[in-house]
Design an enzyme around this catalytic site. Structure first.
Site, PDB file in Angstrom:
ATOM      1  N   LYS A  43      -9.039 -29.014 -56.074  1.00 14.10           N
ATOM      2  CA  LYS A  43     -10.291 -28.342 -56.420  1.00 14.10           C
ATOM      3  C   LYS A  43     -11.495 -28.735 -55.572  1.00 14.10           C
ATOM      4  O   LYS A  43     -12.454 -27.966 -55.448  1.00 14.10           O
ATOM      5  CB  LYS A  43     -10.607 -28.574 -57.894  1.00 14.10           C
TER       6      LYS A  43
ATOM      7  N   SER B 106      -0.331 -29.200 -57.121  1.00 20.28           N
ATOM      8  CA  SER B 106      -1.779 -28.996 -57.072  1.00 20.28           C
ATOM      9  C   SER B 106      -2.629 -30.141 -57.603  1.00 20.28           C
ATOM     10  O   SER B 106      -3.830 -30.188 -57.328  1.00 20.28           O
ATOM     11  CB  SER B 106      -2.149 -27.709 -57.819  1.00 20.28           C
TER      12      SER B 106
ATOM     13  N   ASP C 202      -0.750 -14.468 -68.209  1.00 21.26           N
ATOM     14  CA  ASP C 202      -1.713 -13.395 -67.999  1.00 21.26           C
ATOM     15  C   ASP C 202      -1.637 -12.784 -66.602  1.00 21.26           C
ATOM     16  O   ASP C 202      -1.756 -11.565 -66.442  1.00 21.26           O
ATOM     17  CB  ASP C 202      -3.140 -13.893 -68.281  1.00 21.26           C
TER      18      ASP C 202
ATOM     19  N   GLU D  42       3.362 -19.684 -63.495  1.00 22.48           N
ATOM     20  CA  GLU D  42       2.518 -19.869 -64.672  1.00 22.48           C
ATOM     21  C   GLU D  42       3.316 -20.531 -65.786  1.00 22.48           C
ATOM     22  O   GLU D  42       4.545 -20.372 -65.844  1.00 22.48           O
ATOM     23  CB  GLU D  42       2.023 -18.524 -65.204  1.00 22.48           C
TER      24      GLU D  42
ATOM     25  N   SER E 232     -11.782 -27.128 -67.287  1.00 24.03           N
ATOM     26  CA  SER E 232     -11.047 -28.018 -68.185  1.00 24.03           C
ATOM     27  C   SER E 232     -10.896 -29.415 -67.598  1.00 24.03           C
ATOM     28  O   SER E 232     -10.475 -30.334 -68.285  1.00 24.03           O
ATOM     29  CB  SER E 232      -9.659 -27.444 -68.484  1.00 24.03           C
TER      30      SER E 232
ATOM     31  N   GLY F   4       1.179 -18.880 -71.037  1.00 23.40           N
ATOM     32  CA  GLY F   4      -0.013 -18.270 -70.447  1.00 23.40           C
ATOM     33  C   GLY F   4       0.345 -17.389 -69.276  1.00 23.40           C
ATOM     34  O   GLY F   4       0.052 -17.721 -68.123  1.00 23.40           O
TER      35      GLY F   4
END
Length: 321
Positions: free
Chosen positions: A56, A306, A213, A207, A81, A211
């Protein structure tokens, strides 16, 4: 003629220059044991060794570094989060400004403490009953802060794409690239970089099963909203893809596959015991898909691990079950 994407390969290369000396060029791990187990040559991009323990910082710093002096003087806001929270807090500190971060009440303790440790002010909310995007935008407007969202921003996406850029620079052509998917920023940037360098590479998102989506959205051709997922992969517990990220992923991502929490734990355990690295649940999902046999495996595969932000107590609890 298809419309131009909101982020280009040149944006990613410019982000790489901006991040030089700020973000780590993380190692690429190989393992004969893993290769033999899955029957392919695997290259793991270890973003668990990145600053703040996850990819990130690439996007957060790339976005923050392009703010005006006046914006920086007023400060930065973000909602997250945990990993984007830490990254934004560190980016603010590096650039000599302050950060206010909106975090869910149930965010992992280690991530909240690290975010505060970088000097950020933390404001909490209930992720299951409140809309973090609306709260974050209101908080930024009320305090006059520049808002850096965790994924749905061109500069954030360009920064995240530098992880795949580095991986492919080291490995050369790959047949497939497996990337964890939360809001879609990492895979959007990765897909842009990968397809620009090697157009035939297959980009696959992963995913948590709870979740799905992005998978549902890509299959339906429009953004789908699911209930806020209850999964150990807290960094991927999102109800809907971003608008910008979905635009990119709809064009460039070849498939999305799902993994269970149990398969994520198995991957965390394998990474610890056989690869000698620590991965948080969200950071292990791409490896989990590989180990669980969710894919028809081509000869050469890249995997983005990640992040590794998990405290010893939670890691022990999950992997000892």
């Amino acid at each position: 003629m298809a419309a131009a994407l909101p982020v280009t390969f040149d944006d990613i290369r410019e982000a790489a220059v901006r991040l030089d000396g700020v973000a780590h060029r993380t190692p690429v791990l190989t393992s004969r044991t893993l290769d033999a187990l899955v029957g392919a040559e695997v290259f793991i991009k270890c973003e668990n060794f990145q600053r703040v323990g996850a990819f990130k910082i690439r996007g957060a710093y790339n976005a923050a570094a392009q703010l005006t002096p006046r914006q920086l003087a007023k400060g930065i806001a973000a909602y997250s989060s945990g990993n984007h929270a830490q990254a934004t807090a560190l980016a603010a500190r590096e650039l000599g400004t302050s950060a206010v971060i909106l975090m869910p009440e149930d965010a992992p303790r280690s991530k909240r403490e690290a975010t505060a440790g970088y000097g950020a002010e933390i404001v909490t909310y209930d992720r299951y009953t409140e809309d973090r995007t609306a709260l974050g935008e209101a908080l930024a407007e009320e305090r006059g802060l520049a808002l850096i969202p965790p994924y749905d921003h061109p500069h954030v996406i360009a920064g995240q794409g530098t992880a795949a850029l580095e991986l492919l620079d080291e490995t050369g052509p790959l047949d497939a690239l497996l990337v964890p998917v939360g809001g879609g920023g990492l895979i959007a940037g990765s897909a842009i970089a990968a397809k620009a360098l090697h157009p035939r590479v297959r980009v696959v998102g992963v995913e948590p099963e709870a979740g799905d989506d992005t998978k549902r959205s890509l299959e339906s051709g429009a953004r789908v909203t699911v209930p806020v997922p209850r999964t150990i992969a807290d960094g991927q517990a999102l109800p809907t893809p971003g608008e910008i990220t979905f635009t990119i992923n709809q064009r460039l991502v070849d498939a999305v596959t799902l993994v269970t929490d149990e398969e994520i734990i198995d991957a965390m355990r394998f990474a610890f015991e056989r690869l000698k690295i620590v991965l948080e649940p969200s950071g292990a999902t791409a490896l989990a898909a590989l180990l669980a046999g969710r894919l028809d495996l081509p000869p050469r595969i890249g995997v983005i691990a990640s992040g590794g932000n998990i405290d010893a107590e939670r890691f022990s609890r999950l992997t000892s079950a």
